[in-house]
Design a protein around this motif. Sequence first.
Motif, PDB file in Angstrom:
ATOM      1  N   TRP A  11      92.798  19.638   6.086  1.00 53.38           N
ATOM      2  CA  TRP A  11      92.138  18.338   6.109  1.00 53.38           C
ATOM      3  C   TRP A  11      92.063  17.801   4.690  1.00 53.38           C
ATOM      4  CZ3 TRP A  11      90.285  15.248  10.022  1.00 53.38           C
ATOM      5  CH2 TRP A  11      90.407  15.767  11.302  1.00 53.38           C
ATOM      6  N   LYS A  66      87.960  21.023   8.612  1.00 52.77           N
ATOM      7  CA  LYS A  66      87.360  19.700   8.785  1.00 52.77           C
ATOM      8  C   LYS A  66      85.919  19.663   8.291  1.00 52.77           C
ATOM      9  CE  LYS A  66      86.618  16.051  12.162  1.00 52.77           C
ATOM     10  NZ  LYS A  66      86.786  15.633  13.571  1.00 52.77           N
ATOM     11  N   SER A  67      85.183  20.731   8.519  1.00 54.90           N
ATOM     12  CA  SER A  67      83.785  20.782   8.103  1.00 54.90           C
ATOM     13  C   SER A  67      83.641  20.567   6.594  1.00 54.90           C
ATOM     14  CB  SER A  67      83.162  22.109   8.523  1.00 54.90           C
ATOM     15  OG  SER A  67      81.848  22.212   8.031  1.00 54.90           O
ATOM     16  N   SER A  70      84.495  17.018   5.658  1.00 50.22           N
ATOM     17  CA  SER A  70      83.417  16.110   6.060  1.00 50.22           C
ATOM     18  C   SER A  70      82.248  16.159   5.081  1.00 50.22           C
ATOM     19  CB  SER A  70      82.924  16.443   7.463  1.00 50.22           C
ATOM     20  OG  SER A  70      83.915  16.172   8.413  1.00 50.22           O
ATOM     21  N   LYS A  71      81.917  17.362   4.617  1.00 52.80           N
ATOM     22  CA  LYS A  71      80.842  17.493   3.625  1.00 52.80           C
ATOM     23  C   LYS A  71      81.223  16.781   2.332  1.00 52.80           C
ATOM     24  CE  LYS A  71      79.198  21.921   5.350  1.00 52.80           C
ATOM     25  NZ  LYS A  71      79.157  23.376   5.100  1.00 52.80           N
ATOM     26  N   GLU A  73      83.334  14.311   2.059  1.00 54.85           N
ATOM     27  CA  GLU A  73      83.334  12.870   2.350  1.00 54.85           C
ATOM     28  C   GLU A  73      81.921  12.304   2.240  1.00 54.85           C
ATOM     29  OE1 GLU A  73      84.725   9.836   5.922  1.00 54.85           O
ATOM     30  OE2 GLU A  73      84.085  11.858   6.437  1.00 54.85           O
TER      31      GLU A  73
END
Length: 114
Positions: A11, A66-67, A70-71, A73
């Motif tokens: 990601w 992804k986790s 996302s953090k 982001e």
Amino acid sequence: MQLSKSKSVVWYLYLVKSPTGMLYTGISTEPARRLRQHNGELAGGAKALRGKGPFELAFSLAFADKSSASKAEALVKSWSKERKLQLCLHQPLPLDQLNQLCGESRIEASQPAG
């Protein structure tokens, strides 16, 4: 022979920049495709960006999952525009903050071509 169901997907945290200097932060498994979507070349770009392009990829950073992306982001979205621009220039302080947040899940920094 049995195929593994858990395929490792990389990601990316990415930032795109408009001609007026607006920055948009997102995550994707394919930043180049997302850029094309944001520019209207493919369906599916962010509604907030419609009519504000053309955009260029200003920054991308690979993460192992992804986790973690996302953090990162969420952190970058909380930053000021000045701090985001520093990140786009690969200045150490913003990169260090992402490293501290996501630790070993970060893969590598990549600069856009051109």
